[in-house]
Design an enzyme around this catalytic site. Structure first.
Site, PDB file in Angstrom:
ATOM      1  N   ASP A 100     -62.250 -15.771  13.867  1.00 20.56           N
ATOM      2  CA  ASP A 100     -62.979 -16.601  12.917  1.00 20.56           C
ATOM      3  C   ASP A 100     -64.400 -16.875  13.391  1.00 20.56           C
ATOM      4  O   ASP A 100     -65.306 -17.041  12.580  1.00 20.56           O
ATOM      5  CB  ASP A 100     -62.209 -17.918  12.734  1.00 20.56           C
ATOM      6  CG  ASP A 100     -62.895 -18.870  11.776  1.00 20.56           C
ATOM      7  OD1 ASP A 100     -63.299 -18.414  10.700  1.00 20.56           O
ATOM      8  OD2 ASP A 100     -63.020 -20.063  12.108  1.00 20.56           O
ATOM      9  N   CYS A 147     -61.827 -21.730  40.153  1.00 18.33           N
ATOM     10  CA  CYS A 147     -61.793 -23.138  39.754  1.00 18.33           C
ATOM     11  C   CYS A 147     -60.372 -23.690  39.813  1.00 18.33           C
ATOM     12  O   CYS A 147     -59.410 -23.013  39.434  1.00 18.33           O
ATOM     13  CB  CYS A 147     -62.357 -23.276  38.341  1.00 18.33           C
ATOM     14  SG  CYS A 147     -62.361 -24.967  37.707  1.00 18.33           S
TER      15      CYS A 147
END
Length: 441
Positions: free
Chosen positions: A311, A355
């Site tokens: 989208d 991370c």
């Protein structure tokens, strides 16, 4: 400079009215489950929200009427329903503003879907709308077929109307709330989709409490506005508009709402970011595509049958094909779409790979990865600072909720644990800090 018109569609020149057949055997690279956002009016909308990324897509189809034709509707529903392997299939409509198609189109679409579903298959219908065109007739149809309706509201009227205006620049909150009242009166299931942007980013409690206390919302989806500042309307460039949410403010917004939710609303109000985080802490699959390790299983269907990778990537470079020519399963299984999905994982910079909250974030949505890491590597998410702050802040409570679930108990028990903690007592999250400086601020 306006986007360059590029007509990506195709005409119906007497091609096979039945459309392409379901591939047999099913391609090995086809996802077992996938999601299609169908846009029956393309980007056409009755509003002119200033931050809307989709209005500019009109330039892709110059001169088009932007109304889904019967053959596209039939092929879409048939291909979708014969491809979904689970017993429940979701038929999702979005825009632009899909209600511009009119009640009769959706009444017909629902009946057609029922006639095409497989034996034993159950349908779930969803509709995302700005709510301004909802009438009693609309709501009767939505209630009859148990639609889940997402309604776009950015907070109390003053905050909502900052950017969500009509074609004349007039505020829309009154009309939106009138539509919501109609949904409620007819018993339609609904949830709130709230975009977070420069105008409301510093009022998290005002926004959340208004949804909870004034609208009685029980399901809330928060969407950060990250609007690229360019002339194409595509995901290009590394600058954002002044309307875009600030990364640190986005983190504060999530953290502030989370602490309110933690002490008062776990189990009664459902916020998609919090549900997705809990899924990560219990080791379940990501419940939001933005937090999945890979993507590519959610495509966008334009009014004319064109299928795009996502989208957020309705752009020439991400046009997979048209379902009049190629079956949905083949488009989803194509090397191009599989590479699009794998790139989410494979292009993570080292800063993200190392991370401590990667397991919950996975770099978030690729559309937002246009900044550089502290050591200069490209591909860092614009919202990284906010997400790092949020996921580290929720770690302790999420661990507690995950432990409760593993014991066969309920996650909402955590609410009493934190509510009982005095502000000057140690925070139950285990951080060692006082509650007032941690999760009881």
């Amino acid at each position: 400079m306006a986007p360059v018109p590029v007509h990506l569609g195709r005409r119906d020149d007497g091609d096979d009215p039945g459309g392409p057949a379901m591939p047999a055997p099913r391609p090995l690279t086809a996802p077992a489950q996938f999601h299609v956002l169908a846009k029956p009016t393309g980007p056409i909308c009755n509003l002119d929200c200033e931050y809307c990324f989709f209005l500019s897509k009109e330039a892709l189809y110059p001169g088009d009427r932007f109304r889904m034709a019967e053959d596209v509707l039939e092929r879409y529903l048939r291909q979708l329903l014969e491809s979904i392997e689970a017993p429940v299939a979701t038929v999702a409509w979005q825009g632009g503003e899909p209600t511009l198609m009119g009640v009769d189109f959706f009444r017909h679409a629902v009946g057609l879907a029922e006639s095409l579903k497989r034996p034993g298959q159950r349908l779930e219908h969803t509709l995302q709308t700005n709510g301004t065109l909802l009438t009693d007739e609309w709501c009767e149809l939505l209630a009859e077929h148990r639609f889940l309706v997402g309604i776009s509201i950015d907070g109390p009227p003053a905050l909502h109307d900052a950017y969500r205006v009509d074609k004349r620049g007039a505020p829309t909150s009154e009309r939106v709330l009138r539509g919501l009242e109609r949904l409620k009166a007819h018993g339609v299931d609904w949830n709130v989709l709230c975009t977070v942007h420069a105008a409301n980013q510093d009022q998290p409690l005002e926004v959340y409490r208004w949804f909870r206390d004034e609208l009685a919302a029980t399901h809330i989806q928060l969407i950060p506005v990250v609007e690229r500042d360019n002339d194409t309307g595509f995901q290009e460039g590394d600058r954002v508009t002044a309307r875009s949410v600030d990364p640190e403010a986005w983190g504060r917004f999530l953290v502030t709402v989370f602490d309110e939710w933690l002490r008062h609303d776990v189990g009664t109000v459902f916020v998609t970011h919090f549900d997705a985080a809990l899924a990560s802490w219990v080791g379940a699959p990501a419940s939001l595509c933005i937090f999945g390790e890979t993507c590519g299983d959610a495509v966008a269907l334009e009014h004319n049958g064109d299928v795009y990778s996502c989208d957020h990537f309705v752009e020439p470079d991400h046009l997979l094909g048209n379902l009049r020519d190629t079956h949905l399963v083949d488009l989803l299984a194509s090397p191009r779409q599989r590479a699009f999905g794998a790139a989410k994982r494979d292009t993570l910079p080292r800063h993200c790979r190392e991370c401590d909250v990667r397991f919950a974030c996975h770099g978030e949505c690729p559309k937002n990865r246009f900044t550089t890491t502290p050591d200069g590597e490209p591909g860092l998410n614009y919202l990284c600072a906010g997400y790092e702050a949020f996921f580290r802040h929720v770690d302790g409570p999420m661990r507690l909720m995950a432990d409760l679930l593993r014991q066969g108990r309920f996650a909402d028990e955590v609410r009493a644990i934190f509510a009982r903690a005095g502000r000057n007592e140690p925070c139950p999250c285990g951080s060692g800090r006082k509650a007032k400086a941690c999760h009881g601020g």
